[in-house]
Design an enzyme around this catalytic site. Sequence first.
Site, PDB file in Angstrom:
ATOM      1  N   ARG A  36      53.856  46.336 115.337  1.00  0.00           N
ATOM      2  CA  ARG A  36      53.877  44.989 114.756  1.00  0.00           C
ATOM      3  C   ARG A  36      52.526  44.305 114.798  1.00  0.00           C
ATOM      4  O   ARG A  36      52.201  43.524 113.905  1.00  0.00           O
ATOM      5  CB  ARG A  36      54.923  44.130 115.475  1.00  0.00           C
ATOM      6  CG  ARG A  36      56.308  44.559 115.076  1.00  0.00           C
ATOM      7  CD  ARG A  36      57.370  43.698 115.648  1.00  0.00           C
ATOM      8  NE  ARG A  36      58.610  43.975 114.939  1.00  0.00           N
ATOM      9  CZ  ARG A  36      59.814  43.648 115.385  1.00  0.00           C
ATOM     10  NH1 ARG A  36      59.942  43.015 116.529  1.00  0.00           N
ATOM     11  NH2 ARG A  36      60.877  43.937 114.679  1.00  0.00           N
ATOM     12  N   LYS A 209      79.387  49.557 112.251  1.00  0.00           N
ATOM     13  CA  LYS A 209      80.594  48.769 111.984  1.00  0.00           C
ATOM     14  C   LYS A 209      80.656  48.144 110.599  1.00  0.00           C
ATOM     15  O   LYS A 209      79.651  47.643 110.092  1.00  0.00           O
ATOM     16  CB  LYS A 209      80.680  47.626 112.988  1.00  0.00           C
ATOM     17  CG  LYS A 209      80.935  48.082 114.395  1.00  0.00           C
ATOM     18  CD  LYS A 209      80.850  46.876 115.302  1.00  0.00           C
ATOM     19  CE  LYS A 209      81.143  47.234 116.742  1.00  0.00           C
ATOM     20  NZ  LYS A 209      80.860  46.082 117.617  1.00  0.00           N
ATOM     21  N   GLY A 362      66.538  47.386 111.199  1.00  0.00           N
ATOM     22  CA  GLY A 362      67.330  47.850 112.330  1.00  0.00           C
ATOM     23  C   GLY A 362      67.142  49.330 112.630  1.00  0.00           C
ATOM     24  O   GLY A 362      66.051  49.869 112.517  1.00  0.00           O
ATOM     25  N   GLY A 385      68.172  41.546 111.163  1.00  0.00           N
ATOM     26  CA  GLY A 385      69.078  40.535 110.625  1.00  0.00           C
ATOM     27  C   GLY A 385      68.551  39.889 109.352  1.00  0.00           C
ATOM     28  O   GLY A 385      69.303  39.630 108.408  1.00  0.00           O
TER      29      GLY A 385
HETATM   30  P1  ADP Z   1      71.263  49.335 111.512  1.00  0.00           P
HETATM   31  O1  ADP Z   1      70.610  48.819 112.747  1.00  0.00           O
HETATM   32  O2  ADP Z   1      70.378  50.255 110.718  1.00  0.00           O
HETATM   33  O3  ADP Z   1      71.833  48.228 110.677  1.00  0.00           O
HETATM   34  P2  ADP Z   1      73.706  49.843 112.962  1.00  0.00           P
HETATM   35  O4  ADP Z   1      73.188  49.076 114.112  1.00  0.00           O
HETATM   36  O5  ADP Z   1      74.824  49.272 112.183  1.00  0.00           O
HETATM   37  O6  ADP Z   1      72.506  50.260 111.973  1.00  0.00           O
HETATM   38  O7  ADP Z   1      74.237  51.270 113.474  1.00  0.00           O
HETATM   39  C1  ADP Z   1      73.417  52.200 114.145  1.00  0.00           C
HETATM   40  C2  ADP Z   1      74.215  53.026 115.111  1.00  0.00           C
HETATM   41  O8  ADP Z   1      75.351  53.603 114.496  1.00  0.00           O
HETATM   42  C3  ADP Z   1      73.392  54.178 115.641  1.00  0.00           C
HETATM   43  O9  ADP Z   1      73.132  53.975 117.015  1.00  0.00           O
HETATM   44  C4  ADP Z   1      74.268  55.406 115.419  1.00  0.00           C
HETATM   45  O10 ADP Z   1      74.298  56.288 116.519  1.00  0.00           O
HETATM   46  C5  ADP Z   1      75.628  54.808 115.184  1.00  0.00           C
HETATM   47  N1  ADP Z   1      76.494  55.704 114.408  1.00  0.00           N
HETATM   48  C6  ADP Z   1      76.269  56.201 113.171  1.00  0.00           C
HETATM   49  N2  ADP Z   1      77.256  57.039 112.816  1.00  0.00           N
HETATM   50  C7  ADP Z   1      78.121  57.101 113.840  1.00  0.00           C
HETATM   51  C8  ADP Z   1      79.350  57.803 114.081  1.00  0.00           C
HETATM   52  N3  ADP Z   1      79.853  58.626 113.171  1.00  0.00           N
HETATM   53  N4  ADP Z   1      79.983  57.600 115.257  1.00  0.00           N
HETATM   54  C9  ADP Z   1      79.439  56.762 116.183  1.00  0.00           C
HETATM   55  N5  ADP Z   1      78.310  56.076 116.022  1.00  0.00           N
HETATM   56  C10 ADP Z   1      77.637  56.239 114.877  1.00  0.00           C
HETATM   57 MG    MG Z   2      71.370  48.136 114.687  1.00  0.00          MG
END
Ligand code: ADP
Ligand code: MG
Length: 405
Positions: A36, A209, A362, A385
């Site tokens: 950063r 999620k 993220g 976010g």
């Molecule tokens: P981002 O930060 O890119 O928005 P998220 O925080 O929503 O993404 O999700 C990231 C997490 O989701 C990772 O730590 C990853 O391990 C987990 N993940 C992805 N696929 C699965 C799965 N099939 N089962 C459990 N966890 C998962």
């Molecule tokens: Mg995340």
Amino acid sequence: MAKKIVSDLKVKGKKVLIRVDFNVPMKNGVITDDTRVRAALPTIKYVIDNGGKAIVFSHLGRVKSAEDVAKNDIAPVAKRLEELIGKKVNFVNATKGKELEDAAKNLKDGEILMFQNTRYEDFDVEANKETKKESKNDAELGKYWASLGDMFVNDAFGTAHRAAASNVGIASNVKETAAGFLLEKEIKFIGGAVDEPKRPYVAILGGSKVSDKIGVIEALISKADKVLVGGAMMFTFLKSQGKNIGASRCEDQEFVDLAKSLLEKANGKIILPVDALVNKAFEDTKGVAKSVDAFDQDDMGLDIGPKTLELFSKELAGAKTVVWNGPMGVFEMKNYASGTVGVCDLLAKLTKEGASTIIGGGDSAAAAEQLGYADKVSHISTGGGASLEYLEGKTLPGIACVDEK
Ligand code: ADP
Ligand code: MG
């Protein structure tokens, strides 16, 4: 309408307040990743190389207690900035007061001043009380910081989705506000995808999620031509179709119902995986590719499978704009990174073909960087976010406060 950029300002002889994102990861006062700080250099350099006086500041961590104050001292970051930019950085260990005011006043053309963590203003040490003056955009504080300079440059995208004294507060009290080069890039790519995407426009969503990302899913269903779903959130969707997802991660019934209504609303736009890599436990041992119609009760889906990658590749063929948020699987485990790597490869190929490819914040952004794709896609967003809210089509206060050209 286009926003004013730092290079549109006449900075010579002017005190330029620059809000950067120096919220770097630290361990015991040592910076563990200075990406950063490096990323902010072009904007700061532009100002000093053109005879401006740079007054640089950022938040670092959250400051809700006296321990947080001690923990989130930004002095080591000023030191790192000095090393990287190869010029003296005059650091003032305060966020207000005579020392800071004098330092700003006495700053010469081409010099750099940096002051303490803006979120020190979120906590009153003497009263031992949280005040949130910075984070809640206290009117006096924004006005005060604005009084230290002549113009304002916002280059902190990660906090652009919240109005704070150090962005909106200052902007409302100076004559001219512009975007720094980092913010400019976010506006160009994410803003471009939101406002006028070249079509076909394909979105890829994954991560943990559905409930975290309802707003983005809804926005993308209405704007994109296709929405490809992977990650753990695929199982909430598959369950809503009545499939047996075994022991895979899934959310409460409320979100399974929501997934069902999203599928209906999407009217065929949402493309779900046809297979997954499954394991019998949440561990980094070799998995088996299984059709999503053939799960056993103890199968846990940890990544999308090879047939799904093929399907995604077909759906992505010819895309002109691609937006991706959320890893396709548990990429932190080497046995379950192939889906995420595969999507990175697809994006790299489309980028070569001239598509605009954007990875939104993220864990997905971290994954793409880690896997070595930083230079192979059009844009990796620096906000978590903030990228999600921007993709949703929301107005971000930290961008709205920047003047139009
Ligand atoms: P981002 O930060 O890119 O928005 P998220 O925080 O929503 O993404 O999700 C990231 C997490 O989701 C990772 O730590 C990853 O391990 C987990 N993940 C992805 N696929 C699965 C799965 N099939 N089962 C459990 N966890 C998962
Ligand atoms: Mg995340």
